[in-house]
Design a protein around this motif. Structure first.
Motif, short mmCIF file in Angstrom:
data_model
loop_
_atom_site.label_atom_id
_atom_site.label_comp_id
_atom_site.label_asym_id
_atom_site.label_seq_id
_atom_site.Cartn_x
_atom_site.Cartn_y
_atom_site.Cartn_z
N SER A 237 110.59 -42.90 34.26
CA SER A 237 110.27 -43.42 32.94
C SER A 237 108.78 -43.72 32.86
O SER A 237 108.07 -43.75 33.88
N LEU A 238 108.29 -43.97 31.65
CA LEU A 238 106.89 -44.35 31.49
C LEU A 238 106.58 -45.62 32.27
O LEU A 238 105.52 -45.74 32.89
N GLN A 239 107.50 -46.57 32.27
CA GLN A 239 107.28 -47.80 33.03
C GLN A 239 107.12 -47.50 34.51
O GLN A 239 106.28 -48.08 35.20
N ASP A 240 107.92 -46.55 35.03
CA ASP A 240 107.81 -46.16 36.43
C ASP A 240 106.41 -45.61 36.72
O ASP A 240 105.78 -45.97 37.73
N LEU A 241 105.93 -44.73 35.84
CA LEU A 241 104.63 -44.11 36.09
C LEU A 241 103.48 -45.09 35.89
O LEU A 241 102.46 -45.00 36.58
N LEU A 242 103.64 -46.00 34.94
CA LEU A 242 102.59 -46.99 34.72
C LEU A 242 102.42 -47.92 35.92
O LEU A 242 101.33 -48.47 36.14
N LYS A 243 103.47 -48.08 36.70
CA LYS A 243 103.41 -48.94 37.89
C LYS A 243 103.07 -48.17 39.16
O LYS A 243 102.93 -48.77 40.23
N HIS A 244 102.93 -46.84 39.04
CA HIS A 244 102.69 -46.01 40.22
C HIS A 244 101.30 -46.28 40.79
O HIS A 244 100.36 -46.58 40.06
N LYS A 245 101.18 -46.14 42.10
CA LYS A 245 99.93 -46.46 42.78
C LYS A 245 98.97 -45.28 42.90
O LYS A 245 97.83 -45.46 43.35
N ASP A 246 99.40 -44.08 42.50
CA ASP A 246 98.52 -42.92 42.63
C ASP A 246 97.23 -43.14 41.83
O ASP A 246 97.30 -43.49 40.64
N PRO A 247 96.05 -42.91 42.42
CA PRO A 247 94.78 -43.17 41.72
C PRO A 247 94.61 -42.35 40.45
O PRO A 247 94.11 -42.87 39.44
N TRP A 248 95.03 -41.07 40.46
CA TRP A 248 94.87 -40.25 39.26
C TRP A 248 95.76 -40.78 38.13
O TRP A 248 95.32 -40.88 36.98
N LEU A 249 96.99 -41.14 38.45
CA LEU A 249 97.89 -41.67 37.43
C LEU A 249 97.36 -42.97 36.84
O LEU A 249 97.42 -43.19 35.62
N ARG A 250 96.85 -43.84 37.69
CA ARG A 250 96.33 -45.11 37.21
C ARG A 250 95.15 -44.87 36.26
O ARG A 250 95.03 -45.53 35.22
N GLN A 251 94.30 -43.91 36.60
CA GLN A 251 93.18 -43.58 35.74
C GLN A 251 93.65 -42.92 34.45
O GLN A 251 93.09 -43.18 33.37
N TYR A 252 94.69 -42.11 34.54
CA TYR A 252 95.22 -41.38 33.37
C TYR A 252 95.67 -42.36 32.28
O TYR A 252 95.43 -42.13 31.09
N PHE A 253 96.32 -43.42 32.69
CA PHE A 253 96.86 -44.37 31.72
C PHE A 253 95.94 -45.57 31.45
O PHE A 253 96.25 -46.40 30.61
N ALA A 254 94.80 -45.65 32.17
CA ALA A 254 94.01 -46.87 32.15
C ALA A 254 92.98 -46.92 31.03
O ALA A 254 92.37 -47.98 30.82
N GLY A 255 92.76 -45.82 30.31
CA GLY A 255 91.77 -45.83 29.25
C GLY A 255 92.16 -46.73 28.09
O GLY A 255 93.30 -47.21 28.00
N GLU A 256 91.22 -46.95 27.19
CA GLU A 256 91.48 -47.85 26.06
C GLU A 256 92.65 -47.37 25.22
O GLU A 256 93.50 -48.15 24.79
N ARG A 257 92.72 -46.02 24.99
CA ARG A 257 93.82 -45.49 24.18
C ARG A 257 95.16 -45.71 24.88
O ARG A 257 96.15 -46.07 24.26
N GLY A 258 95.16 -45.47 26.19
CA GLY A 258 96.39 -45.68 26.95
C GLY A 258 96.83 -47.12 26.94
O GLY A 258 98.02 -47.43 26.78
N ARG A 259 95.88 -48.04 27.09
CA ARG A 259 96.22 -49.47 27.08
C ARG A 259 96.79 -49.88 25.73
O ARG A 259 97.68 -50.73 25.64
N THR A 260 96.28 -49.26 24.65
CA THR A 260 96.79 -49.58 23.32
C THR A 260 98.20 -49.04 23.11
O THR A 260 99.11 -49.74 22.67
N ILE A 261 98.40 -47.76 23.45
CA ILE A 261 99.69 -47.10 23.23
C ILE A 261 100.79 -47.71 24.09
O ILE A 261 101.92 -47.92 23.64
N PHE A 262 100.45 -48.04 25.34
CA PHE A 262 101.47 -48.49 26.29
C PHE A 262 101.44 -50.00 26.50
O PHE A 262 101.89 -50.50 27.52
#
Length: 268
Positions: A237-262
């Protein structure tokens, strides 16, 4: 927030597509490296990854458009390597594909584009072909007068819907979407996402969607698979991926748009 259709669970845990130990290479460049993935019947599975990570190659390999080096691909429980040519063609007809940018034939009208799979694989009269094209246009929310237009005469959003209508021409059970909302403004992209959810619910579709659109991931996907280094590095799930420790995934969701959407998922 996601709609009611988004909350519907996939059907009974049945696997529609099973990929095991899949390797694909172009010359000396390995794109997919012993990749494993299941797409469950009735779900929308989002596939994310950096450019060149092999997302589109994966979909095209499943569809038989790109040869694999090794591995097993099963559609609806059948190993495609074990099928005779006619059996494989019948199985492939149960899949619809919407390519990136639509890939409509510019020299054909929208109706002719939609009718093309029907002309090749079904024995329908001209009047029935015309009727079926109008029905598919209506299914994706396009007016009947779009049938006689050419792709160049359509807006970006209408082009995407026309391409989706062609992908649905043979009433597929599984739908492959490659960047379906790329190039659309936010309003058109949101409208496409809601259309996808409606079609999924009404047609009982299974969807594998390659996308970079964070809003689409949030709105439409039951699960998300992240591809890197030729493998699926995260699936859930999105929650699973948002909690994942992989550096690329964390960067993928960490932008301002990602923080707003999620925001809701991040604080959950």
């Amino acid at each position: 927030m996601a709609s009611t259709e988004r909350d519907m669970a996939p059907d009974s845990g049945e696997v529609a597509i099973r990929v095991r130990d899949l390797s694909v290479a172009f010359g000396d460049k390995t794109v997919l490296d012993h990749l494993d993935l299941d797409v469950m019947r009735g779900e929308v599975l989002g596939v994310i990854g950096a450019s060149g990570s092999g997302k589109s190659v994966l979909a095209r390999t499943i569809l038989g458009l790109v040869p694999k080096r090794s591995g097993v691909i099963e559609l609806f429980g059948r190993n495609i390597d074990d099928l005779r040519e006619n059996e494989r063609r019948l199985l492939e007809q149960r899949c619809g594909v919407m390519f990136q940018q639509g890939a409509l034939f510019s020299s054909l009208t929208i109706a002719e584009n939609i009718q093309l799979p029907m002309r090749e694989l079904l024995h329908l009269s001209p009047s029935l072909l015309a009727e079926m094209a109008i029905l598919k246009l209506d299914l994706v929310g396009l007016p009947p007068d779009a049938a006689e237009k050419y792709p160049a005469e359509l807006s970006g959003g209408m082009t995407k819907r026309a391409a989706l209508a062609r992908a649905l021409a043979l009433d597929p059970e599984v739908l492959f979407l490659d960047e379906p909302t790329s190039g659309l403004d936010p309003i058109a992209a949101d409208a496409f996402d809601q259309l996808l959810l409606t079609l999924k619910a009404s047609l009982n579709l299974t969807v594998m969607m390659i996308t970079h659109d964070l809003s689409s991931l949030h709105t439409t996907c039951d699960r998300v698979a992240a591809i890197a280094h030729g493998k699926v590095i995260a699936l859930g799930s999105l929650q699973d991926l948002l909690k994942h420790k992989d550096p690329w995934l964390r960067q993928y969701f960490a932008g301002e748009r990602g923080r707003t959407i999620f925001a809701d998922e991040i604080t959950a």
